[in-house]
Design a protein around this motif. Structure first.
Motif, PDB file in Angstrom:
ATOM      1  N   ILE A 140      57.346  20.139  44.810  1.00 44.26           N
ATOM      2  CA  ILE A 140      57.408  20.565  43.569  1.00 44.26           C
ATOM      3  C   ILE A 140      56.606  19.475  42.704  1.00 44.26           C
ATOM      4  O   ILE A 140      55.856  19.923  41.887  1.00 44.26           O
ATOM      5  CB  ILE A 140      58.965  20.465  43.255  1.00 44.26           C
ATOM      6  N   ASP A 141      56.607  18.205  42.940  1.00 43.78           N
ATOM      7  CA  ASP A 141      55.794  17.406  42.240  1.00 43.78           C
ATOM      8  C   ASP A 141      54.468  17.538  42.340  1.00 43.78           C
ATOM      9  O   ASP A 141      53.553  17.285  41.546  1.00 43.78           O
ATOM     10  CB  ASP A 141      56.411  15.752  42.599  1.00 43.78           C
ATOM     11  N   LEU A 143      52.783  20.363  42.512  1.00 45.45           N
ATOM     12  CA  LEU A 143      52.353  21.498  42.104  1.00 45.45           C
ATOM     13  C   LEU A 143      51.574  21.266  40.726  1.00 45.45           C
ATOM     14  O   LEU A 143      51.919  20.227  40.149  1.00 45.45           O
ATOM     15  CB  LEU A 143      53.413  22.442  41.373  1.00 45.45           C
ATOM     16  N   GLU A 145      50.221  21.007  36.939  1.00 42.62           N
ATOM     17  CA  GLU A 145      51.149  20.714  35.918  1.00 42.62           C
ATOM     18  C   GLU A 145      51.507  22.069  35.198  1.00 42.62           C
ATOM     19  O   GLU A 145      52.866  22.215  34.851  1.00 42.62           O
ATOM     20  CB  GLU A 145      50.750  19.763  34.920  1.00 42.62           C
ATOM     21  N   ARG A 148      54.278  23.640  37.761  1.00 51.19           N
ATOM     22  CA  ARG A 148      55.434  22.695  37.779  1.00 51.19           C
ATOM     23  C   ARG A 148      56.317  22.819  36.622  1.00 51.19           C
ATOM     24  O   ARG A 148      57.617  22.988  36.600  1.00 51.19           O
ATOM     25  CB  ARG A 148      55.023  21.255  37.927  1.00 51.19           C
ATOM     26  N   ALA A 182      53.997  29.336  41.187  1.00 49.32           N
ATOM     27  CA  ALA A 182      54.752  28.336  41.691  1.00 49.32           C
ATOM     28  C   ALA A 182      55.574  28.673  42.964  1.00 49.32           C
ATOM     29  O   ALA A 182      55.416  27.778  44.019  1.00 49.32           O
ATOM     30  CB  ALA A 182      55.472  27.719  40.732  1.00 49.32           C
TER      31      ALA A 182
END
Length: 195
Positions: A140-141, A143, A145, A148, A182
């Motif tokens: 997730i981090d 991804l 910006e 995310r 995402a």
């Protein structure tokens, strides 16, 4: 499943005898709900709630739009209820809301991963789950910006689409595209960890 039928004040435009078979619209409603919610059980619940609401408020259908349009409008409200209800569960399980005193210093991804974890009793399973949570947080981090931000606001924090769009200054269509990308990227990246 029982077939829902009701008489309407607009009987001439709704078919013979004014009886409308709501089950004919159920599959379209379910497709719509699945696209928005992306969880089979929650989508099914939202459709059922919408059909019950339509039956209980059938007098309010004035025939100014197509019956399916009216039903999808009700469904859209029920989907928002699902998002609100689900985000409340995440907040309660995660403890204090971000920004409140006593709130954890974890990223929203870490909070989500911790809440999503099931209760573990097998030590080997527990180790696997910890690794999976850590990997999910990393992915997730990692991804971009733009993806995310939408993912965290909508999926993890449970904000309605309109609020996400307002905060990020994007259209609803763009929000759904970013969310889809995402989720797709996370699914691809996590596939190796699930097999």
């Amino acid at each position: 499943m029982t077939t829902a039928v009701f008489a309407s004040p607009m009987s001439a435009s709704l078919g013979s005898g004014g009886l409308v078979d709501l089950s004919a619209h159920r599959s379209a409603m379910l497709r719509f709900a699945r696209r928005k919610i992306r969880d089979e059980d929650l989508a099914e619940d939202a459709v059922q709630d919408a059909l019950v609401a339509a039956l209980s408020s059938r007098e309010s259908f004035q025939g100014r739009s197509a019956l399916r349009t009216w039903l999808i409008g009700i469904l859209n409200h029920k989907i928002q209820d699902v998002f609100r209800r689900e985000s409340r569960y995440v907040r309660q399980a995660a403890g204090a809301r971000p920004g409140e005193e006593g709130a954890p210093e974890e990223s929203p991804a870490e909070v989500f991963a911790a809440v999503a974890a099931t209760e573990l009793s097998d030590p080997a399973n527990e180790v696997g789950q910890r690794r999976m949570r850590a990997e999910l947080v990393r992915e997730i981090d990692a991804l971009p910006e733009t993806l995310r931000e939408v993912f965290v606001l909508q999926v993890i924090e449970g904000l309605p689409t309109a609020e996400v769009c307002r905060r990020l200054g994007i259209t609803e269509a763009n929000c759904w595209v970013r969310l889809h990308r995402a989720r797709k990227r996370l699914a691809e990246r996590m596939r190796d960890h699930l097999g």
